[in-house]
Design an enzyme around this catalytic site. Structure first.
Site, PDB file in Angstrom:
ATOM      1  N   GLY A 254       0.878 -10.084   3.943  1.00 52.34           N
ATOM      2  CA  GLY A 254      -0.255  -9.165   3.992  1.00 52.34           C
ATOM      3  C   GLY A 254      -1.494  -9.837   4.537  1.00 52.34           C
ATOM      4  O   GLY A 254      -1.415 -10.808   5.304  1.00 52.34           O
ATOM      5  N   THR A 258      -6.356 -11.157   0.573  1.00 51.93           N
ATOM      6  CA  THR A 258      -5.449 -10.980  -0.556  1.00 51.93           C
ATOM      7  C   THR A 258      -4.556 -12.199  -0.724  1.00 51.93           C
ATOM      8  O   THR A 258      -4.300 -12.649  -1.850  1.00 51.93           O
ATOM      9  CB  THR A 258      -4.589  -9.721  -0.361  1.00 51.93           C
ATOM     10  OG1 THR A 258      -5.438  -8.596  -0.153  1.00 51.93           O
ATOM     11  CG2 THR A 258      -3.714  -9.465  -1.580  1.00 51.93           C
ATOM     12  N   GLU A 276       2.740 -15.169   4.013  1.00 51.57           N
ATOM     13  CA  GLU A 276       2.772 -14.855   5.440  1.00 51.57           C
ATOM     14  C   GLU A 276       1.599 -13.917   5.704  1.00 51.57           C
ATOM     15  O   GLU A 276       1.617 -12.757   5.277  1.00 51.57           O
ATOM     16  CB  GLU A 276       4.089 -14.178   5.832  1.00 51.57           C
ATOM     17  CG  GLU A 276       4.168 -13.846   7.311  1.00 51.57           C
ATOM     18  CD  GLU A 276       5.321 -12.930   7.657  1.00 51.57           C
ATOM     19  OE1 GLU A 276       5.506 -12.668   8.869  1.00 51.57           O
ATOM     20  OE2 GLU A 276       6.021 -12.455   6.753  1.00 51.57           O
ATOM     21  N   CYS A 310       1.759  -8.757  12.491  1.00 47.80           N
ATOM     22  CA  CYS A 310       0.996  -9.987  12.254  1.00 47.80           C
ATOM     23  C   CYS A 310       1.209 -11.011  13.366  1.00 47.80           C
ATOM     24  O   CYS A 310       0.393 -11.906  13.545  1.00 47.80           O
ATOM     25  CB  CYS A 310       1.356 -10.582  10.896  1.00 47.80           C
ATOM     26  SG  CYS A 310       3.099 -11.028  10.729  1.00 47.80           S
TER      27      CYS A 310
END
Length: 400
Positions: A254, A258, A276, A310
């Site tokens: 995410g 966070t 990740e 990502c």
């Protein structure tokens, strides 16, 4: 139940009522509260998602902990057989799963069917094979001569180091919204293949296919408690899961903010952590490249899955003497090939953003770039009949 058994996989996301899956049973949240799941293509409310609490998390972790001795002692061939049945069921229902994934996340049905679903089943098959054949690291050995340091040590003795892979316990698997089912499969398959049990906390933004995956896991014969799913927010469900005293491993994919918080919480409790996180990935284009291939590759890298990946190539650095030609080709090919529209249309390449909040975030960066004097160009085909208008900040209105 075998792979030919009929599962109740709906044809539309509005037919789903997500429930937590704990100890082999579907159950409502202890709060009896629900969040709203949205269809990003229509902007309409689509389904309800449990707004779970720490009590639900505790129930799930206790179930996973109770199942661990049995599952970790299950012969690898038996674990592999279940993983292969999961893969078969994913393949069997891939068409329906792809439609639900599109309606929940915004990606095209074509992308979900041809990329996401094959990868989902592929992860289970890959780690089913590893469960039986073993991991290369498990065979590693290091032998080194050891110089005697005491009279009690035998001269020319050998120091031997071995690596053993043994199940650790309960894992917390926390997944993002860009690949709702795929990211769970990527984490879940290796987790249970090696004998761990787990609690999965999918994002509350896209919870439909994660819930459908619980139907598949049970149909495949996965014993109760091995994989538990708790739906809800990061604050009310994710944080209690990371902090739970019986969770040994934490895997999170995410955002960086966070991730930093999870790393701090889990690290302070000496848990094993895998993070990740998102990024703004650069790519370099040199003048000796195959330019047409480079342009096509960079378009896919920038715009696939609405750019919500990502590992997308978000920044492109091009050698000066081919810069103008690269930009020209990039502009022309994007306008020709990247069609924005209804994600259920097979001709659409680029669907809607996953949520209103995410769209506003993207638009805010476009406005910031414009305010800072950057040249911002929207590569939309003016002859595309589906495009009604493009605002100054890039906000598009399309037909259908």
């Amino acid at each position: 139940m075998n792979k030919t058994s009929a599962l109740n996989i709906p044809s539309d996301v509005s037919e789903i009522k997500v429930q937590n899956y704990i100890n082999g049973q579907w159950c409502p949240p202890t709060t009896n509260k629900y969040l709203t799941g949205w269809n990003p293509a229509t902007g309409q409310q689509a389904y309800a998602i449990p707004d779970s609490s720490s009590a639900d998390v505790d129930n799930a972790v206790r179930a996973a902990k109770a199942a661990f001795p049995m599952w970790s002692a299950t012969p690898p061939k038996e674990r592999a057989a279940i993983l292969n049945r999961v893969a078969d069921l994913i393949d069997q229902y891939a068409d329906k799963l792809a439609v639900i994934e599109s309606q929940d996340q915004g990606k095209t049905v074509f992308s979900a069917r041809t990329a996401d679903m094959p990868l989902c089943s592929g992860y289970f098959r890959q780690f089913a094979k590893c469960a039986v054949q073993g991991f290369d690291e498990a065979k590693s050995r290091m032998n080194a001569p050891c110089t005697p340091v005491a009279v009690t040590q035998v001269e020319n003795s050998v120091l031997q180091s071995t690596t053993q892979h043994i199940p650790s316990g309960v894992a917390a698997l926390i997944t993002p919204w860009n690949f709702p089912m795929l990211m769970i499969c990527e984490k879940l398959a290796p987790c249970i293949a090696v004998g761990n049990t787990c609690v999965v906390k999918p994002t509350e933004i896209t919870s439909a296919t994660p819930y459908l995956l619980t139907l598949i896991l049970q149909a495949a014969g996965l014993p109760k408690g091995v994989a538990n799913f708790v739906f809800g927010t990061g604050v009310d469900a994710g944080e209690p899961l990371v902090k739970h005293k019986d969770v040994r491993l934490v895997s999170f994919t995410g955002g960086c903010v966070t991730g930093a918080k999870i790393g701090s919480m889990a690290g302070g409790l000496l848990k094993r952590v895998s993070l990740e996180l998102g990024g703004k990935n650069p790519s370099l284009v040199f003048n000796d490249c195959n330019l047409e291939h480079a342009v096509a590759t960079h378009i896919r890298a920038a715009f696939q899955n609405q750019g919500e990946i990502c590992l997308c190539a978000s920044r492109q650095y091009v050698q000066r003497d081919i810069y103008d030609k690269f930009v020209k080709m990039f502009r022309e090919m994007t306008m020709k090939e990247v069609r924005v529209g209804d994600p259920s249309d097979s001709k659409t390449y680029y669907g809607p953003m996953v949520s209103q909040a995410h769209m506003e975030k993207v638009l805010s960066y476009i406005r910031l770039a414009q305010q800072e004097g950057a040249k911002v160009e929207f590569l939309v085909n003016p002859n595309d009949p589906t495009v009604k208008s493009v605002a100054k900040d890039g906000r598009m209105t399309i037909s259908g």
